[in-house]
Design a protein around this motif. Structure first.
Motif, PDB file in Angstrom:
ATOM      1  N   LEU A   1      -0.900  -0.615   1.029  1.00  0.00           N
ATOM      2  CA  LEU A   1       0.229   0.247   1.391  1.00  0.00           C
ATOM      3  C   LEU A   1       0.475   0.111   2.880  1.00  0.00           C
ATOM      4  O   LEU A   1      -0.458   0.193   3.683  1.00  0.00           O
ATOM      5  N   LEU A   2       1.734  -0.093   3.236  1.00  0.00           N
ATOM      6  CA  LEU A   2       2.139  -0.230   4.629  1.00  0.00           C
ATOM      7  C   LEU A   2       2.836   1.055   5.060  1.00  0.00           C
ATOM      8  O   LEU A   2       3.685   1.575   4.340  1.00  0.00           O
ATOM      9  N   ILE A   3       2.450   1.578   6.219  1.00  0.00           N
ATOM     10  CA  ILE A   3       3.071   2.787   6.762  1.00  0.00           C
ATOM     11  C   ILE A   3       3.786   2.402   8.045  1.00  0.00           C
ATOM     12  O   ILE A   3       3.171   1.897   8.986  1.00  0.00           O
ATOM     13  N   ILE A   4       5.094   2.615   8.065  1.00  0.00           N
ATOM     14  CA  ILE A   4       5.931   2.271   9.213  1.00  0.00           C
ATOM     15  C   ILE A   4       6.432   3.582   9.813  1.00  0.00           C
ATOM     16  O   ILE A   4       7.006   4.410   9.109  1.00  0.00           O
ATOM     17  N   SER A   5       6.212   3.765  11.112  1.00  0.00           N
ATOM     18  CA  SER A   5       6.668   5.017  11.739  1.00  0.00           C
ATOM     19  C   SER A   5       8.189   5.073  11.725  1.00  0.00           C
ATOM     20  O   SER A   5       8.870   4.052  11.835  1.00  0.00           O
ATOM     21  N   GLU A   6       8.695   6.276  11.602  1.00  0.00           N
ATOM     22  CA  GLU A   6      10.142   6.467  11.560  1.00  0.00           C
ATOM     23  C   GLU A   6      10.803   6.113  12.886  1.00  0.00           C
ATOM     24  O   GLU A   6      11.985   5.789  12.924  1.00  0.00           O
ATOM     25  N   ASP A   7      10.031   6.166  13.982  1.00  0.00           N
ATOM     26  CA  ASP A   7      10.611   5.856  15.288  1.00  0.00           C
ATOM     27  C   ASP A   7      10.237   4.450  15.784  1.00  0.00           C
ATOM     28  O   ASP A   7      10.392   4.139  16.960  1.00  0.00           O
ATOM     29  N   ALA A   8       9.797   3.587  14.876  1.00  0.00           N
ATOM     30  CA  ALA A   8       9.538   2.194  15.242  1.00  0.00           C
ATOM     31  C   ALA A   8      10.868   1.528  15.589  1.00  0.00           C
ATOM     32  O   ALA A   8      11.930   1.967  15.132  1.00  0.00           O
ATOM     33  N   SER A   9      10.809   0.477  16.377  1.00  0.00           N
ATOM     34  CA  SER A   9      12.043  -0.229  16.735  1.00  0.00           C
ATOM     35  C   SER A   9      12.666  -0.832  15.476  1.00  0.00           C
ATOM     36  O   SER A   9      11.978  -1.087  14.486  1.00  0.00           O
TER      37      SER A   9
ATOM     38  N   ALA B   1       6.654  -6.775   3.619  1.00  0.00           N
ATOM     39  CA  ALA B   1       6.172  -5.982   2.488  1.00  0.00           C
ATOM     40  C   ALA B   1       6.954  -6.320   1.215  1.00  0.00           C
ATOM     41  O   ALA B   1       6.359  -6.534   0.156  1.00  0.00           O
ATOM     42  N   SER B   2       8.265  -6.395   1.329  1.00  0.00           N
ATOM     43  CA  SER B   2       9.097  -6.679   0.158  1.00  0.00           C
ATOM     44  C   SER B   2       8.799  -8.058  -0.414  1.00  0.00           C
ATOM     45  O   SER B   2       8.682  -8.209  -1.636  1.00  0.00           O
ATOM     46  N   SER B   3       8.663  -9.044   0.449  1.00  0.00           N
ATOM     47  CA  SER B   3       8.432 -10.407  -0.039  1.00  0.00           C
ATOM     48  C   SER B   3       7.060 -10.571  -0.678  1.00  0.00           C
ATOM     49  O   SER B   3       6.866 -11.454  -1.509  1.00  0.00           O
ATOM     50  N   ARG B   4       6.114  -9.703  -0.324  1.00  0.00           N
ATOM     51  CA  ARG B   4       4.766  -9.775  -0.903  1.00  0.00           C
ATOM     52  C   ARG B   4       4.507  -8.658  -1.905  1.00  0.00           C
ATOM     53  O   ARG B   4       3.376  -8.441  -2.320  1.00  0.00           O
ATOM     54  N   LYS B   5       5.568  -7.930  -2.243  1.00  0.00           N
ATOM     55  CA  LYS B   5       5.484  -6.831  -3.220  1.00  0.00           C
ATOM     56  C   LYS B   5       4.440  -5.777  -2.838  1.00  0.00           C
ATOM     57  O   LYS B   5       3.647  -5.318  -3.653  1.00  0.00           O
ATOM     58  N   ILE B   6       4.457  -5.401  -1.559  1.00  0.00           N
ATOM     59  CA  ILE B   6       3.584  -4.353  -1.044  1.00  0.00           C
ATOM     60  C   ILE B   6       4.428  -3.089  -0.889  1.00  0.00           C
ATOM     61  O   ILE B   6       5.510  -3.131  -0.301  1.00  0.00           O
ATOM     62  N   ASN B   7       3.947  -1.969  -1.418  1.00  0.00           N
ATOM     63  CA  ASN B   7       4.651  -0.704  -1.220  1.00  0.00           C
ATOM     64  C   ASN B   7       4.583  -0.316   0.251  1.00  0.00           C
ATOM     65  O   ASN B   7       3.599  -0.614   0.935  1.00  0.00           O
ATOM     66  N   PHE B   8       5.623   0.351   0.726  1.00  0.00           N
ATOM     67  CA  PHE B   8       5.627   0.818   2.104  1.00  0.00           C
ATOM     68  C   PHE B   8       6.331   2.153   2.210  1.00  0.00           C
ATOM     69  O   PHE B   8       7.116   2.521   1.343  1.00  0.00           O
ATOM     70  N   VAL B   9       5.997   2.880   3.268  1.00  0.00           N
ATOM     71  CA  VAL B   9       6.603   4.172   3.530  1.00  0.00           C
ATOM     72  C   VAL B   9       7.050   4.237   4.983  1.00  0.00           C
ATOM     73  O   VAL B   9       6.437   3.637   5.856  1.00  0.00           O
ATOM     74  N   PHE B  10       8.129   4.964   5.211  1.00  0.00           N
ATOM     75  CA  PHE B  10       8.526   5.338   6.564  1.00  0.00           C
ATOM     76  C   PHE B  10       8.007   6.760   6.736  1.00  0.00           C
ATOM     77  O   PHE B  10       8.395   7.655   5.999  1.00  0.00           O
ATOM     78  N   PHE B  11       7.098   6.932   7.678  1.00  0.00           N
ATOM     79  CA  PHE B  11       6.453   8.237   7.805  1.00  0.00           C
ATOM     80  C   PHE B  11       6.072   8.516   9.249  1.00  0.00           C
ATOM     81  O   PHE B  11       5.521   7.665   9.943  1.00  0.00           O
ATOM     82  N   GLY B  12       6.334   9.734   9.693  1.00  0.00           N
ATOM     83  CA  GLY B  12       5.866  10.223  10.984  1.00  0.00           C
ATOM     84  C   GLY B  12       6.422   9.474  12.185  1.00  0.00           C
ATOM     85  O   GLY B  12       7.359   8.704  12.083  1.00  0.00           O
ATOM     86  N   ASN B  13       5.825   9.747  13.327  1.00  0.00           N
ATOM     87  CA  ASN B  13       6.198   9.033  14.546  1.00  0.00           C
ATOM     88  C   ASN B  13       4.961   8.340  15.096  1.00  0.00           C
ATOM     89  O   ASN B  13       3.837   8.675  14.741  1.00  0.00           O
ATOM     90  N   LYS B  14       5.198   7.366  15.951  1.00  0.00           N
ATOM     91  CA  LYS B  14       4.079   6.523  16.400  1.00  0.00           C
ATOM     92  C   LYS B  14       3.034   7.286  17.198  1.00  0.00           C
ATOM     93  O   LYS B  14       1.851   6.937  17.163  1.00  0.00           O
TER      94      LYS B  14
ATOM     95  N   ASN C   1      10.510  15.700  -1.207  1.00  0.00           N
ATOM     96  CA  ASN C   1      11.600  16.670  -1.388  1.00  0.00           C
ATOM     97  C   ASN C   1      12.104  17.196  -0.056  1.00  0.00           C
ATOM     98  O   ASN C   1      13.263  17.539   0.075  1.00  0.00           O
ATOM     99  N   GLY C   2      11.232  17.233   0.946  1.00  0.00           N
ATOM    100  CA  GLY C   2      11.649  17.678   2.270  1.00  0.00           C
ATOM    101  C   GLY C   2      12.243  16.556   3.100  1.00  0.00           C
ATOM    102  O   GLY C   2      12.659  16.759   4.213  1.00  0.00           O
ATOM    103  N   GLY C   3      12.268  15.341   2.545  1.00  0.00           N
ATOM    104  CA  GLY C   3      12.866  14.209   3.226  1.00  0.00           C
ATOM    105  C   GLY C   3      12.006  13.629   4.330  1.00  0.00           C
ATOM    106  O   GLY C   3      12.481  12.860   5.145  1.00  0.00           O
ATOM    107  N   GLU C   4      10.720  13.966   4.357  1.00  0.00           N
ATOM    108  CA  GLU C   4       9.865  13.507   5.450  1.00  0.00           C
ATOM    109  C   GLU C   4       9.208  12.170   5.155  1.00  0.00           C
ATOM    110  O   GLU C   4       8.721  11.514   6.045  1.00  0.00           O
ATOM    111  N   CYS C   5       9.171  11.760   3.910  1.00  0.00           N
ATOM    112  CA  CYS C   5       8.470  10.530   3.562  1.00  0.00           C
ATOM    113  C   CYS C   5       9.158   9.877   2.371  1.00  0.00           C
ATOM    114  O   CYS C   5       9.399  10.529   1.368  1.00  0.00           O
TER     115      CYS C   5
END
Length: 110
Positions: free
Chosen positions: A35-43, A54-67, A102-106
């Motif tokens: 699982l890949l976690i990408i911060s929401e404030d990454a460039s 992640a998509s090309s290797r079929k790895i799930n990922f999330v946009f979560f939190g800040n760096k 549901n809160g839109g955070e992840c």
């Protein structure tokens, strides 16, 4: 949300988490990432690069939190990218994150 950051700290202590662009990219190429976690404030470039990897290797990922919070959660400097390398921890993180969606955070993608 604090539970997810605490959980990341636990995964770090267990040695099943990698962080930082170069380390995570290497782990992705070695097929170690569950699982890949990408911060929401990454460039935008970082987001596109890792989202594509992640998509090309079929790895799930999330946009979560800040760096800053992600780095603090694992006892390091700010991190835009984290990778969970254990399928059990990855599933548990995704399950915990699903309760926050549901809160839109992840948002889990893959």
């Amino acid at each position: 949300m604090n539970k997810l950051y605490s959980f990341l700290g636990l995964i770090q202590k267990a040695g099943k988490l990698s962080s930082g662009d170069d380390t995570v990219e290497l782990d992705i190429k070695k097929n170690m990432v569950k699982l890949l976690i990408i911060s929401e404030d990454a460039s935008e470039n970082t987001k596109k690069k890792f989202e594509h990897m992640a998509s090309s290797r079929k790895i799930n990922f999330v946009f979560f939190g800040n760096k800053y919070d992600l780095g603090a959660a694992i006892g390091k400097s700010p991190r835009s990218i984290l990778a969970i390398k254990d399928s059990g921890f990855a599933k548990a993180f995704t399950d915990k994150a699903s309760n926050i969606i549901n809160g839109g955070e992840c948002i889990v993608k893959g």
